[in-house]
Design a protein around this motif. Structure first.
Motif, mmCIF file in Angstrom:
data_model
loop_
_atom_site.group_PDB
_atom_site.id
_atom_site.type_symbol
_atom_site.label_atom_id
_atom_site.label_comp_id
_atom_site.label_asym_id
_atom_site.label_seq_id
_atom_site.Cartn_x
_atom_site.Cartn_y
_atom_site.Cartn_z
ATOM 1 N N GLN A 44 38.344 32.022 41.652
ATOM 2 C CA GLN A 44 38.670 33.445 41.582
ATOM 3 C C GLN A 44 39.378 33.906 42.851
ATOM 4 O O GLN A 44 40.260 34.773 42.803
ATOM 5 C CB GLN A 44 37.394 34.266 41.358
ATOM 6 N N GLU A 45 39.027 33.319 43.989
ATOM 7 C CA GLU A 45 39.712 33.640 45.249
ATOM 8 C C GLU A 45 41.207 33.316 45.147
ATOM 9 O O GLU A 45 42.053 34.083 45.622
ATOM 10 C CB GLU A 45 39.104 32.847 46.410
ATOM 11 N N VAL A 46 41.510 32.181 44.541
ATOM 12 C CA VAL A 46 42.906 31.776 44.369
ATOM 13 C C VAL A 46 43.650 32.776 43.492
ATOM 14 O O VAL A 46 44.778 33.186 43.797
ATOM 15 C CB VAL A 46 42.990 30.367 43.747
ATOM 16 N N ILE A 47 43.010 33.173 42.406
ATOM 17 C CA ILE A 47 43.629 34.126 41.478
ATOM 18 C C ILE A 47 43.872 35.469 42.166
ATOM 19 O O ILE A 47 44.952 36.056 42.047
ATOM 20 C CB ILE A 47 42.740 34.308 40.231
ATOM 21 N N ASP A 48 42.890 35.932 42.910
ATOM 22 C CA ASP A 48 43.013 37.230 43.590
ATOM 23 C C ASP A 48 44.092 37.197 44.679
ATOM 24 O O ASP A 48 44.815 38.183 44.877
ATOM 25 C CB ASP A 48 41.671 37.631 44.213
#
Length: 227
Positions: A44-48
């Protein structure tokens, strides 16, 4: 004074491009780690964080167009600006593929995993990450010879891709419970393979920057004189 201001703007463009490259490389590293370790929080960090990569690409494009329109750069300077615009577009697409890998991590729910395939994927990802780091360094140093060498390394990425594909097919044939998981492995494999292709694209832009010629590496295409 005018030339000094232009050189300062050009240098700032290069610095911002390099920063974008580091952001993309981190996204690739995190996305694969997230997938291999089943870490949905990291995914999710990558997506954000992809929003920042997209914003940087738009900013570089805007600055490049402004420099072309307002300062009417000569041929050599124009090549530098065009290289930044084109290469930053390739970086943005690499970031998109990192996001796709991260989304695969979040989508996976209790599928049967295959440690051997995941280990090979990790090796492939390490090679891709190394190529990204090398191409950014070659860009900063405008190193045409190194760019050509890096592009050849993409053949190794292709070998990894073919190996993983065959491993997945074999696993699906032997155990139907692994079909869904194997399809995700093949997806991640394809995303990494495409990232390798974009690294090759950036190698081509480094050569263009140095020689004024657009060439297609890893193919039999002829060179084309441009600027």
């Amino acid at each position: 004074m005018f030339r000094q201001n232009f050189d300062d703007e050009l240098n700032d463009l290069h610095v911002r491009f390099s920063e974008m490259g580091m952001m993309v490389n981190e996204a690739i590293y995190k996305s694969v780690n997230a997938f291999i370790n089943h870490d949905k929080t990291l995914a999710q960090e990558v997506i954000d964080a992809d929003v920042q990569i997209n914003e940087r690409e738009v900013d570089l494009e805007k600055r490049s167009f402004e420099m072309i329109a307002l300062q009417q750069p000569v041929t050599t300077d124009l090549r530098m600006i065009v290289t930044v615009m084109k290469a930053s577009s390739d970086l943005e697409r690499m970031g998109d593929h990192a996001v796709s890998i991260a989304k695969s991590t979040i989508r996976v729910k209790g599928n049967t995993r295959a440690p051997e395939i995941e280990e090979t994927l990790a090796q492939m990802a390490t090679k891709v990450k190394q190529m990204v780091e090398e191409v950014l360094d070659a860009y900063v140093k405008s190193d045409e010879k190194r760019a050509r060498k890096i592009a050849k390394e993409d053949l190794l990425v292709d070998e990894f891709s073919n190996k993983i594909y065959k491993m997945c097919i074999k696993q699906m044939q032997e155990d139907s419970d692994t079909i869904i998981g194997s399809m995700d492995y093949m997806l991640v494999d394809s995303y990494l393979e495409r990232i390798g292709d974009y690294v090759t694209n950036i190698c081509e832009w480094i050569i263009y920057l140095d020689t004024g010629k657009l060439i297609e590496l890893n193919s039999n295409s002829k060179e084309e004189n441009v600027l």
